[in-house]
Design a protein around this motif. Structure first.
Motif, PDB file in Angstrom:
ATOM      1  N   ARG A 129      31.571  15.566 -35.707  1.00 19.83           N
ATOM      2  CA  ARG A 129      30.772  14.338 -35.662  1.00 19.83           C
ATOM      3  C   ARG A 129      31.083  13.527 -34.404  1.00 19.83           C
ATOM      4  O   ARG A 129      30.168  13.065 -33.707  1.00 19.83           O
ATOM      5  CB  ARG A 129      31.046  13.508 -36.917  1.00 19.83           C
ATOM      6  CG  ARG A 129      30.419  12.124 -36.887  1.00 19.83           C
ATOM      7  CD  ARG A 129      30.663  11.365 -38.176  1.00 19.83           C
ATOM      8  NE  ARG A 129      32.073  11.140 -38.447  1.00 19.83           N
ATOM      9  CZ  ARG A 129      32.804  10.187 -37.872  1.00 19.83           C
ATOM     10  NH1 ARG A 129      32.263   9.387 -36.961  1.00 19.83           N
ATOM     11  NH2 ARG A 129      34.083  10.027 -38.195  1.00 19.83           N
ATOM     12  N   GLU A 130      32.379  13.370 -34.122  1.00 20.02           N
ATOM     13  CA  GLU A 130      32.770  12.601 -32.942  1.00 20.02           C
ATOM     14  C   GLU A 130      32.366  13.309 -31.662  1.00 20.02           C
ATOM     15  O   GLU A 130      32.039  12.662 -30.657  1.00 20.02           O
ATOM     16  CB  GLU A 130      34.286  12.364 -32.973  1.00 20.02           C
ATOM     17  CG  GLU A 130      34.727  11.454 -34.121  1.00 20.02           C
ATOM     18  CD  GLU A 130      36.242  11.318 -34.210  1.00 20.02           C
ATOM     19  OE1 GLU A 130      36.934  12.136 -33.552  1.00 20.02           O
ATOM     20  OE2 GLU A 130      36.725  10.407 -34.914  1.00 20.02           O
ATOM     21  N   GLU A 180      35.859  13.365 -45.380  1.00 19.77           N
ATOM     22  CA  GLU A 180      36.673  13.559 -44.181  1.00 19.77           C
ATOM     23  C   GLU A 180      38.165  13.430 -44.490  1.00 19.77           C
ATOM     24  O   GLU A 180      38.995  14.041 -43.818  1.00 19.77           O
ATOM     25  CB  GLU A 180      36.253  12.560 -43.112  1.00 19.77           C
ATOM     26  CG  GLU A 180      34.868  12.831 -42.530  1.00 19.77           C
ATOM     27  CD  GLU A 180      34.555  11.934 -41.349  1.00 19.77           C
ATOM     28  OE1 GLU A 180      35.350  11.005 -41.062  1.00 19.77           O
ATOM     29  OE2 GLU A 180      33.524  12.166 -40.688  1.00 19.77           O
ATOM     30  N   GLY A 217      37.762  18.421 -43.873  1.00 17.13           N
ATOM     31  CA  GLY A 217      37.408  17.055 -43.504  1.00 17.13           C
ATOM     32  C   GLY A 217      37.642  16.775 -42.031  1.00 17.13           C
ATOM     33  O   GLY A 217      36.821  16.131 -41.367  1.00 17.13           O
ATOM     34  N   GLN A 218      38.771  17.291 -41.485  1.00 14.61           N
ATOM     35  CA  GLN A 218      39.077  17.099 -40.075  1.00 14.61           C
ATOM     36  C   GLN A 218      38.056  17.809 -39.194  1.00 14.61           C
ATOM     37  O   GLN A 218      37.650  17.306 -38.144  1.00 14.61           O
ATOM     38  CB  GLN A 218      40.498  17.601 -39.776  1.00 14.61           C
ATOM     39  CG  GLN A 218      40.965  17.336 -38.352  1.00 14.61           C
ATOM     40  CD  GLN A 218      41.092  15.869 -38.047  1.00 14.61           C
ATOM     41  OE1 GLN A 218      41.297  15.058 -38.940  1.00 14.61           O
ATOM     42  NE2 GLN A 218      40.973  15.510 -36.776  1.00 14.61           N
ATOM     43  N   TYR A 273      26.112  17.522 -45.052  1.00 11.54           N
ATOM     44  CA  TYR A 273      26.860  16.987 -43.905  1.00 11.54           C
ATOM     45  C   TYR A 273      26.988  18.065 -42.826  1.00 11.54           C
ATOM     46  O   TYR A 273      26.735  17.817 -41.632  1.00 11.54           O
ATOM     47  CB  TYR A 273      28.226  16.519 -44.406  1.00 11.54           C
ATOM     48  CG  TYR A 273      29.017  15.670 -43.423  1.00 11.54           C
ATOM     49  CD1 TYR A 273      28.581  15.450 -42.126  1.00 11.54           C
ATOM     50  CD2 TYR A 273      30.226  15.097 -43.811  1.00 11.54           C
ATOM     51  CE1 TYR A 273      29.323  14.669 -41.254  1.00 11.54           C
ATOM     52  CE2 TYR A 273      30.966  14.314 -42.938  1.00 11.54           C
ATOM     53  CZ  TYR A 273      30.518  14.110 -41.657  1.00 11.54           C
ATOM     54  OH  TYR A 273      31.232  13.349 -40.782  1.00 11.54           O
ATOM     55  N   VAL A 288      33.511   9.090 -46.061  1.00 13.38           N
ATOM     56  CA  VAL A 288      34.915   8.815 -45.738  1.00 13.38           C
ATOM     57  C   VAL A 288      35.825   9.668 -46.622  1.00 13.38           C
ATOM     58  O   VAL A 288      36.823  10.241 -46.161  1.00 13.38           O
ATOM     59  CB  VAL A 288      35.220   7.313 -45.930  1.00 13.38           C
ATOM     60  CG1 VAL A 288      36.720   7.052 -45.788  1.00 13.38           C
ATOM     61  CG2 VAL A 288      34.444   6.482 -44.925  1.00 13.38           C
ATOM     62  N   SER A 298      28.400   8.092 -35.475  1.00 11.97           N
ATOM     63  CA  SER A 298      29.241   7.288 -36.355  1.00 11.97           C
ATOM     64  C   SER A 298      28.949   7.656 -37.799  1.00 11.97           C
ATOM     65  O   SER A 298      27.973   8.360 -38.102  1.00 11.97           O
ATOM     66  CB  SER A 298      28.965   5.798 -36.134  1.00 11.97           C
ATOM     67  OG  SER A 298      27.634   5.484 -36.526  1.00 11.97           O
ATOM     68  N   LEU A 299      29.802   7.165 -38.706  1.00  6.61           N
ATOM     69  CA  LEU A 299      29.559   7.407 -40.138  1.00  6.61           C
ATOM     70  C   LEU A 299      28.268   6.738 -40.582  1.00  6.61           C
ATOM     71  O   LEU A 299      27.576   7.235 -41.481  1.00  6.61           O
ATOM     72  CB  LEU A 299      30.741   6.894 -40.960  1.00  6.61           C
ATOM     73  CG  LEU A 299      32.022   7.732 -40.873  1.00  6.61           C
ATOM     74  CD1 LEU A 299      33.162   7.037 -41.604  1.00  6.61           C
ATOM     75  CD2 LEU A 299      31.791   9.130 -41.449  1.00  6.61           C
ATOM     76  N   LYS A 343      34.862  15.752 -39.148  1.00  9.75           N
ATOM     77  CA  LYS A 343      35.063  14.532 -38.371  1.00  9.75           C
ATOM     78  C   LYS A 343      35.053  14.831 -36.877  1.00  9.75           C
ATOM     79  O   LYS A 343      34.416  14.117 -36.086  1.00  9.75           O
ATOM     80  CB  LYS A 343      36.386  13.880 -38.779  1.00  9.75           C
ATOM     81  CG  LYS A 343      36.681  12.586 -38.031  1.00  9.75           C
ATOM     82  CD  LYS A 343      37.996  11.966 -38.510  1.00  9.75           C
ATOM     83  CE  LYS A 343      38.285  10.676 -37.769  1.00  9.75           C
ATOM     84  NZ  LYS A 343      39.568  10.064 -38.198  1.00  9.75           N
ATOM     85  N   GLU A 344      35.771  15.883 -36.448  1.00  2.87           N
ATOM     86  CA  GLU A 344      35.816  16.226 -35.019  1.00  2.87           C
ATOM     87  C   GLU A 344      34.430  16.608 -34.503  1.00  2.87           C
ATOM     88  O   GLU A 344      34.050  16.229 -33.391  1.00  2.87           O
ATOM     89  CB  GLU A 344      36.803  17.370 -34.801  1.00  2.87           C
ATOM     90  CG  GLU A 344      38.262  16.964 -35.032  1.00  2.87           C
ATOM     91  CD  GLU A 344      39.204  18.157 -34.875  1.00  2.87           C
ATOM     92  OE1 GLU A 344      38.700  19.284 -34.674  1.00  2.87           O
ATOM     93  OE2 GLU A 344      40.432  17.953 -34.948  1.00  2.87           O
TER      94      GLU A 344
END
Length: 310
Positions: free
Chosen positions: A15-16, A40, A8-9, A60, A37, A21-22, A12-13
């Motif tokens: 994506r950022e 992640e 999940g991390q 994803y 959510v 954004s989500l 998220k990293e």
């Protein structure tokens, strides 16, 4: 490489890092934000079953440009495993026994009789077709033709003693006029270039396809997003490690964001590498002609080897 227990991390990293954004991911993958959510956060119990959990993670990862196989391999211990469903292996012996009893004794005879009737019907049809064909051939053989007589008689023409009086003017009229060349019918140089242009698929392996563009002196590349869609695009010279010409999103009508697209004249280039993050949201045209992706895979890598026409 990614660390174990941090799926999940990792997503998220990534994506950022791409500035998404989500809400953007939800729009691109059609996965509900609450499930994104949960992914992640590693809370897989919030998702609707193991099958959908793995499917959501795969989608994803592909949108972010990651390899799902590598993700699944590195995070095998963390991911929920699919359970094998065993079906009831009860042998329907009673049903089979009953089905045999229901079959009438004369079923075999009826089946044979049906086949014989079908064969007879086919034979009758073939005989009818043969007779009709013979009549048509006979009628065609009895009909005289102008080529057999060698002449064409006009109304009021007197045959006399069997010799035909020919009309010199009629002979001149029957002669076909000489063909005239028309420069307008000749294709222009631009038409020749259009008809000769060829984009040939040389080979395709998994997500990677190689093409050859030939028969033209022009390589005009345009990449857009479909209405309401977005896709991460990489365009580079030679290959993924070559000089980048574009490394960003193309989008159209997404969350009031400014529309983004790529357009460049690459006529002076040799090989161009294109990576598409979301095929279903991407439109590519080459010299004004729409490009058809080799398959419906979400992420695809495309090499175009341009052989410029002299």
């Amino acid at each position: 490489m990614f660390g174990l227990g941090e799926l999940g991390q990792t997503l998220k990293e990534k994506r950022e890092e791409k500035g998404l954004s989500l809400d953007d991911i939800q729009e691109m993958t059609k996965i509900q934000k609450r499930y994104l959510v949960a992914i992640e956060a590693g809370e897989y119990a919030q998702l609707p079953g193991n099958f959908y959990t793995r499917a959501f993670i795969k989608n994803y990862a592909e949108v972010l440009g990651l390899d799902p196989k590598e993700i699944f391999a590195l995070h095998r211990a963390e991911l929920p495993q699919l359970e094998t469903e065993h079906e009831n292996d009860v042998t329907p012996t009673r049903v089979r026994r009953r089905s045999r009893e229901v079959v009438p004794k004369n079923a075999k005879f009826t089946g044979v009789l049906s086949k014989v009737l079908i064969v007879l019907a086919i034979v009758v049809i073939l005989i009818g077709v043969w007779f009709i064909a013979q009549k048509l051939i006979a009628r065609g053989g009895d009909k005289p033709t102008d080529t057999d007589q060698g002449i064409v008689l006009k109304n009021g023409q007197n045959i006399g003693n069997g010799k035909v009086k020919t009309d010199p003017k009629a002979e001149d009229d029957n002669q076909s006029p000489p063909s005239q060349s028309n420069d307008e019918d000749k294709p222009s140089d631009d038409d020749k270039k259009t008809t000769e242009q060829s984009l040939k698929l040389d080979r395709s392996e998994g997500q990677t396809s190689h093409y050859t563009l030939s028969g033209t002196d022009r390589f005009d590349l345009n990449i857009d997003a479909k209405d309401g869609g977005a896709s991460w695009i990489t365009v580079a010279k030679g290959g993924p490690s070559g000089q980048r010409l574009y490394y960003s999103f193309v989008s159209k009508g997404v969350n009031n964001r400014q529309d983004e697209s790529f357009h460049q004249d690459l006529s002076d280039q040799g090989t161009i590498y294109i990576k598409v993050g979301s095929v279903s949201s991407t439109v590519i045209t080459i010299n004004g002609q729409p490009f058809e992706f080799p398959d419906n895979g979400t992420v695809q890598q495309i090499y175009i080897d341009f052989h410029k026409e002299a």
